[in-house]
Scaffold this motif. Structure first.
Motif, PDB file in Angstrom:
ATOM      1  N   GLU A  42      35.875  69.456  43.636  1.00  0.00           N
ATOM      2  CA  GLU A  42      35.081  70.618  43.259  1.00  0.00           C
ATOM      3  C   GLU A  42      35.935  71.872  43.330  1.00  0.00           C
ATOM      4  N   SER A  44      35.597  76.205  42.944  1.00  0.00           N
ATOM      5  CA  SER A  44      34.589  77.260  42.956  1.00  0.00           C
ATOM      6  C   SER A  44      35.259  78.623  42.960  1.00  0.00           C
ATOM      7  N   GLY A  48      31.606  80.687  45.940  1.00  0.00           N
ATOM      8  CA  GLY A  48      30.697  79.601  45.585  1.00  0.00           C
ATOM      9  C   GLY A  48      29.620  79.995  44.601  1.00  0.00           C
ATOM     10  N   SER A  51      30.415  76.823  40.784  1.00  0.00           N
ATOM     11  CA  SER A  51      31.181  75.648  41.202  1.00  0.00           C
ATOM     12  C   SER A  51      31.189  74.645  40.063  1.00  0.00           C
ATOM     13  N   THR A  53      32.538  70.511  39.060  1.00  0.00           N
ATOM     14  CA  THR A  53      33.002  69.232  39.563  1.00  0.00           C
ATOM     15  C   THR A  53      33.761  68.540  38.448  1.00  0.00           C
ATOM     16  N   ALA A  88      36.696  78.551  37.892  1.00  0.00           N
ATOM     17  CA  ALA A  88      36.310  77.446  38.773  1.00  0.00           C
ATOM     18  C   ALA A  88      36.874  76.126  38.244  1.00  0.00           C
TER      19      ALA A  88
END
Length: 116
Positions: A42, A44, A48, A51, A53, A88
């Motif tokens: 992940e 970010s 945060g 974020s 993935t 991110a």
């Protein structure tokens, strides 16, 4: 005269052993790539706020925007959101590349050991 053209190189070069080693490396590479496809990391930004993935291969599989962090009422806010998603992703992609480097190890360098 033998059928092996590499005999002229001396040292009894064994083409069959070389091909077997190449096949083993290919099998190991495919196994490592399958392992990476199952792992995720992940990335970010902004504490945060956004974020993402990605798999160990770098494929984007998810995006999360923390509620209340982005007001989508203006074009500037949406442009900022886009920039945060890109940042991110870059963070996650960097982590995925590190994971891949560690997982693939010497397989990532290509070539066969002992062949310079």
């Amino acid at each position: 005269m033998t059928d092996n053209p590499f005999d002229a190189l001396g040292g009894g070069f064994d083409m069959n052993a070389l091909l077997q080693q190449a096949q083993q490396m290919q099998d190991q590479l495919q196994s490592a790539q399958a392992q990476l496809a199952e792992q995720t990391v992940e990335g970010s930004v902004a504490g945060g706020a956004v974020s993402v993935t990605v798999t160990g291969l770098g494929d984007l599989v998810g995006v999360r925007v923390r509620p209340g962090t982005v007001d989508g009422d203006s074009a500037d806010d949406l442009a900022d959101l886009g920039d945060m998603i890109v940042a991110a992703y870059r963070d996650a992609k960097s982590q995925a590349e590190s994971l891949a480097s560690g997982t693939l190890g010497p397989l990532a360098g290509g070539g066969l050991p002992g062949l310079g």
